[in-house]
Scaffold this active site. Structure first.
Site, PDB file in Angstrom:
ATOM      1  N   HIS A 140       0.794  -1.170   0.080  1.00  0.00           N
ATOM      2  CA  HIS A 140       0.008   0.310   0.097  1.00  0.00           C
ATOM      3  C   HIS A 140       0.722   1.275   0.133  1.00  0.00           C
ATOM      4  O   HIS A 140       0.116   2.325  -0.159  1.00  0.00           O
ATOM      5  CB  HIS A 140      -1.055  -0.075   1.268  1.00  0.00           C
ATOM      6  CG  HIS A 140      -0.472   0.181   2.576  1.00  0.00           C
ATOM      7  ND1 HIS A 140      -0.016  -0.897   3.173  1.00  0.00           N
ATOM      8  CD2 HIS A 140       0.164   1.381   3.200  1.00  0.00           C
ATOM      9  CE1 HIS A 140       0.355  -0.254   4.592  1.00  0.00           C
ATOM     10  NE2 HIS A 140       0.606   0.903   4.107  1.00  0.00           N
ATOM     11  N   ASP A 170      -0.019  -7.707   0.832  1.00  0.00           N
ATOM     12  CA  ASP A 170       0.221  -6.268   1.299  1.00  0.00           C
ATOM     13  C   ASP A 170       1.859  -6.173   1.572  1.00  0.00           C
ATOM     14  O   ASP A 170       2.327  -5.489   2.318  1.00  0.00           O
ATOM     15  CB  ASP A 170      -0.375  -5.707   2.429  1.00  0.00           C
ATOM     16  CG  ASP A 170      -0.200  -4.162   2.567  1.00  0.00           C
ATOM     17  OD1 ASP A 170       0.100  -3.508   1.472  1.00  0.00           O
ATOM     18  OD2 ASP A 170      -0.566  -3.597   3.677  1.00  0.00           O
ATOM     19  N   GLY A 243       3.558   6.184   8.210  1.00  0.00           N
ATOM     20  CA  GLY A 243       5.056   6.242   7.919  1.00  0.00           C
ATOM     21  C   GLY A 243       5.574   5.037   8.554  1.00  0.00           C
ATOM     22  O   GLY A 243       6.856   4.981   7.982  1.00  0.00           O
ATOM     23  N   ASN A 244       5.419   4.251   9.340  1.00  0.00           N
ATOM     24  CA  ASN A 244       5.853   3.238   9.993  1.00  0.00           C
ATOM     25  C   ASN A 244       5.503   1.821   8.932  1.00  0.00           C
ATOM     26  O   ASN A 244       6.365   0.897   9.133  1.00  0.00           O
ATOM     27  CB  ASN A 244       5.599   2.860  11.611  1.00  0.00           C
ATOM     28  CG  ASN A 244       6.491   3.368  12.371  1.00  0.00           C
ATOM     29  OD1 ASN A 244       5.799   4.157  13.098  1.00  0.00           O
ATOM     30  ND2 ASN A 244       7.597   3.094  12.263  1.00  0.00           N
ATOM     31  N   SER A 245       4.637   1.944   8.219  1.00  0.00           N
ATOM     32  CA  SER A 245       4.367   1.100   7.246  1.00  0.00           C
ATOM     33  C   SER A 245       5.780   0.568   6.329  1.00  0.00           C
ATOM     34  O   SER A 245       6.214   1.473   5.797  1.00  0.00           O
ATOM     35  CB  SER A 245       3.225   1.362   6.312  1.00  0.00           C
ATOM     36  OG  SER A 245       1.979   1.670   7.000  1.00  0.00           O
ATOM     37  N   GLY A 302      -6.465 -26.882  -5.048  1.00  0.00           N
ATOM     38  CA  GLY A 302      -7.878 -27.405  -5.651  1.00  0.00           C
ATOM     39  C   GLY A 302      -8.599 -27.640  -4.700  1.00  0.00           C
ATOM     40  O   GLY A 302      -9.464 -28.318  -5.108  1.00  0.00           O
TER      41      GLY A 302
END
Length: 498
Positions: A140, A170, A243-245, A302
């Site tokens: 992100h 992510d 901002g830590n992401s 499957g």
């Protein structure tokens, strides 16, 4: 009363009675009679608490104030240089509103209004995991970026190339180049974490600069967070903020055990509930990028799975809701070959207990394609062990470019296959339709609002079953178009004159 108090009281009592009961001579004391010391010792032993259970290997409580005053500084000095700032930018076109907007005559001759360009920016963090310049961050942070730059803690900046990005997990992998090796953080084993372990979170919150916070592992295997399709997060109370992401969650040996991803907050700041993606899935994603993949390919078995509810657990004789319920099995797939049937419950994989359906997805994703998994299954009231081959997802035909004068011109479409479902993170359960893989920016398809991941179901009353069928219907000589599209699970119906 404390043990010392009891000892003192008994001693006073004993001495006060000594004038009456104290023996006259040592010969009068029977040899087997216990003395005061032995009596008091036995009494105190009977009052002692059982010793606490031993701490797990390598873990213990601090021995005192001296150890509590120890610093994380050496650990931060070792790992912080490998945590970077990630700057992502994107050029966006905004249409200036006109007082004549919506007037067919004006829009036909003068267009729908002027466009102006603006630059959107996103800020996050990343972790260098290979000295050759492989960086892990969150998808992100860079999802829609046209340009991604990386800034080191020593002030150096680098242009980066996006090698892989996966929306469902992510995670994204970047690559930077230099003549010198980069500092790195070793990827550790997130399965070795225990609730209560100390961890550090390093990142760039709010763009203020590299920041380190400390905390503990608050919980493991958190699911249903609502952040992404991934459902096996590490929860920590180490302060994580916007901002830590993409930043690092490290253990006390300086190993990467998670990628900080999200927080639960009502204010936008940290309230001590943060979530990180475990390092074991990070290792698998980095390996995929190093092998040249542009998305993370998960093993195909499957079969579909559902959560075991309390009602289902009771009907199956399970003591509590646990495991993953097999909801459907694909013909001639690995699950059918292994003997799995709808209604079976997967209880463990490779001797690791499966608590819920997301845990099974996580365990499967961390295994290499081509390997085998050993499943313990409850089937028709009996437990059995099956061996499951983890295969490559079946590929469909190559995408087809729609041409001509229709609203679909400029769109690349493909039949829905297990491989494409993973690649585009499709959520459809409908049996028909074709998926939009890519849309040319200035094409008619872009003009009517088609997007990648859209699934075209019907056009002018014709059910779309293949790319060839859509190309045939799109070649019709008509000005009126009615079509139905599925987008993220929602049905959109459009009628327009084109």
């Amino acid at each position: 009363m404390s043990a010392n108090g009891i000892v003192a009281a008994l001693a006073v009592f004993w001495l006060s009675m000594g004038a009456v009961f104290w023996p006259a001579s040592a010969e009068e004391i029977p040899a087997e009679d216990p003395g005061l010391k032995d009596v008091l010792t036995d009494l105190l032993k009977s009052m002692e608490e059982p010793p606490p259970p031993p701490a797990p290997p390598g873990r213990r409580l601090p021995f005192g104030a001296t150890e509590i005053q120890l610093s994380f500084a050496p650990l931060v000095k070792q790992t912080a240089p490998a945590v970077v700032n990630v700057y992502a930018s994107q050029q966006q076109q905004d249409r200036m509103r006109s007082p004549f907007e919506g007037d067919p005559f004006f829009e036909r001759f003068f267009g729908g209004g002027k466009k102006r360009s603006r630059q959107a920016a996103a800020l996050g963090s990343g972790v260098i995991v290979e000295s050759s310049g492989y960086i892990v961050t969150n998808n992100h942070v860079i999802a829609q970026a046209d340009e991604v730059k990386v800034a080191m803690s020593d002030g150096r900046e680098f242009e980066s190339k996006v090698l892989l990005k996966d929306e469902s997990i992510d995670l994204a992998v970047l690559k930077i180049e230099s003549d010198e090796p980069f500092p790195t953080i070793e990827i550790g084993d997130s399965d070795a974490l225990l609730v209560g372990d100390l961890v550090l979170a390093i990142g760039n919150p709010f763009g203020v600069g590299q920041t380190t916070t400390s905390g503990i592992v608050s919980a493991l295997a958190r699911s249903s967070i609502g952040i992404s399709d991934f459902g096996f997060f590490i929860q920590t109370d180490a302060a994580i903020n916007p901002g830590n992401s993409g930043g690092a969650l490290i253990n006390m040996t300086g190993q990467l055990v998670g990628i900080n991803t999200a927080i639960y907050s009502r204010s936008g700041g940290s309230i001590g509930i943060g979530f990180a993606i475990p390092s074991n899935i990070v290792r698998a994603v980095v390996h995929a990028a190093q092998n040249g993949q542009d998305y993370f390919e998960r093993p195909y078995i499957g079969a579909g799975f559902e959560q075991v509810s309390p009602q289902i657990a009771e009907s199956l004789g399970l003591p509590r809701p646990t495991g993953a319920l097999v909801s459907n099995v694909v013909n001639d797939g690995p699950a059918e070959d292994a003997g799995l049937q709808p209604g079976d419950v997967v209880l463990s994989m490779n001797d690791i207990v499966i608590e819920h359906v997301d845990a099974l997805g996580y365990r499967l994703a961390t295994q290499p394609i081509g390997s085998k998994a050993r499943l313990r299954v409850l089937s028709r009231g009996e437990e059995k062990t099956v061996e499951l081959v983890l295969a490559h997802p079946p590929q469909g035909a190559k995408p087809v470019l729609i041409t001509g004068e229709s609203p679909f011109a400029g769109a690349q479409v493909a039949e829905i296959s297990p491989s494409l479902t993973q690649r585009l993170n499709l959520r459809t359960k409908l049996p028909s339709g074709v998926a939009v893989v890519e849309v040319d920016r200035n094409s008619p398809a872009a003009g009517v609002g088609l997007r990648p991941r859209d699934i075209v179901l019907e056009v002018n009353g014709e059910t779309i079953t293949s790319p060839a069928k859509l190309a045939e219907v799109a070649s019709q000589d008509t000005r009126w178009w009615r079509f139905t599209v599925e987008r993220d699970g929602r049905l959109l119906r459009q009628t327009l004159r084109f």
